[in-house]
Design an enzyme around this catalytic site. Structure first.
Site, PDB file in Angstrom:
ATOM      1  N   CYS A  75       0.833  -1.202   0.000  1.00  0.00           N
ATOM      2  CA  CYS A  75       0.000   0.000   0.000  1.00  0.00           C
ATOM      3  C   CYS A  75       0.876   1.263   0.000  1.00  0.00           C
ATOM      4  CB  CYS A  75      -0.994  -0.041   1.147  1.00  0.00           C
ATOM      5  SG  CYS A  75      -2.408   1.063   0.920  1.00  0.00           S
ATOM      6  N   HIS A 162      -3.428  -5.632   0.745  1.00  0.00           N
ATOM      7  CA  HIS A 162      -2.855  -6.101   2.011  1.00  0.00           C
ATOM      8  C   HIS A 162      -2.924  -7.630   2.088  1.00  0.00           C
ATOM      9  CE1 HIS A 162      -2.287  -2.238   4.079  1.00  0.00           C
ATOM     10  NE2 HIS A 162      -3.269  -1.839   3.284  1.00  0.00           N
ATOM     11  N   GLU A 164      -1.689  -9.498   4.330  1.00  0.00           N
ATOM     12  CA  GLU A 164      -1.672  -9.960   5.725  1.00  0.00           C
ATOM     13  C   GLU A 164      -3.049 -10.049   6.375  1.00  0.00           C
ATOM     14  OE1 GLU A 164      -1.413  -5.524   5.708  1.00  0.00           O
ATOM     15  OE2 GLU A 164      -0.433  -7.103   4.563  1.00  0.00           O
TER      16      GLU A 164
END
Length: 184
Positions: A75, A162, A164
């Site tokens: 990001c 993202h 994660e």
């Protein structure tokens, strides 16, 4: 073997990146974005530039891109990479966090093993509107032309999404692939 560092750019998911790598048994450290480039060069085999609210709070992250160490930008990390190498960032049309389906155009090292379409969780408050010269477009979506880029020669990669977070399908694969890149 040296660890990979996750550079904390004050984003809400930086601790999740750290945890995701730890859960994969990848040696990792979470460091402030004010850590000197000499300390980073001496102590880490890979760098993950985490997300954050504002590129103005990115500390000295741009300096890490000159170290010759593999880098993965998430990001805001992607925006730091793009800006450093001459790309352009603009406010996104779609705004905050949400689900998006990305179309993977190039199954490069960092995206190896993914299908051509992938549901991910991303913020599009800001996005890359022009990729830097020497970088390859890896993925796009219906709301963002630049979802992922790479400069394989420099071993620098960036994702708008993202990996994660649990909403991203098989996000751990990005980190496993990046770990392999950092071992080469």
């Amino acid at each position: 073997m040296l660890p990979i560092c996750v550079v904390n750019n004050h984003g809400q998911f930086n601790h999740l990146i750290h945890r995701a790598l730890r859960d994969l048994d990848i040696d990792v450290a979470l460091i402030p974005n004010t850590t000197s480039k000499d300390e980073v060069a001496a102590g880490y085999r890979g760098i993950i530039l985490g997300g954050g609210p504002d590129i103005g709070r990115a500390g000295v992250c741009a300096e890490y891109l000159d170290l010759g160490i593999p880098v993965l930008g998430i990001c805001l990390g992607l925006h730091i990479i793009a800006r450093k190498f001459g790309g352009e960032i603009r406010p996104g049309k779609s705004g905050g966090y949400g689900s998006v389906e990305v179309c993977i155009r190039e199954h490069d090292d960092v995206l190896r093993g993914y299908p051509d379409k992938l549901p991910v969780w991303a913020s599009h408050a800001d996005e890359v509107c022009r990729i830097p010269e020497g970088f390859t477009l890896l993925a796009s979506s219906g709301i963002c032309d630049v979802e992922a880029v790479a400069c394989s020669e420099k071993r620098i990669y960036g994702l708008q999404w993202h990996p994660e977070v649990s909403h991203t399908v098989d996000g751990k694969r990005v980190y496993e692939n990046f770990d392999k890149i950092c071992m080469e």
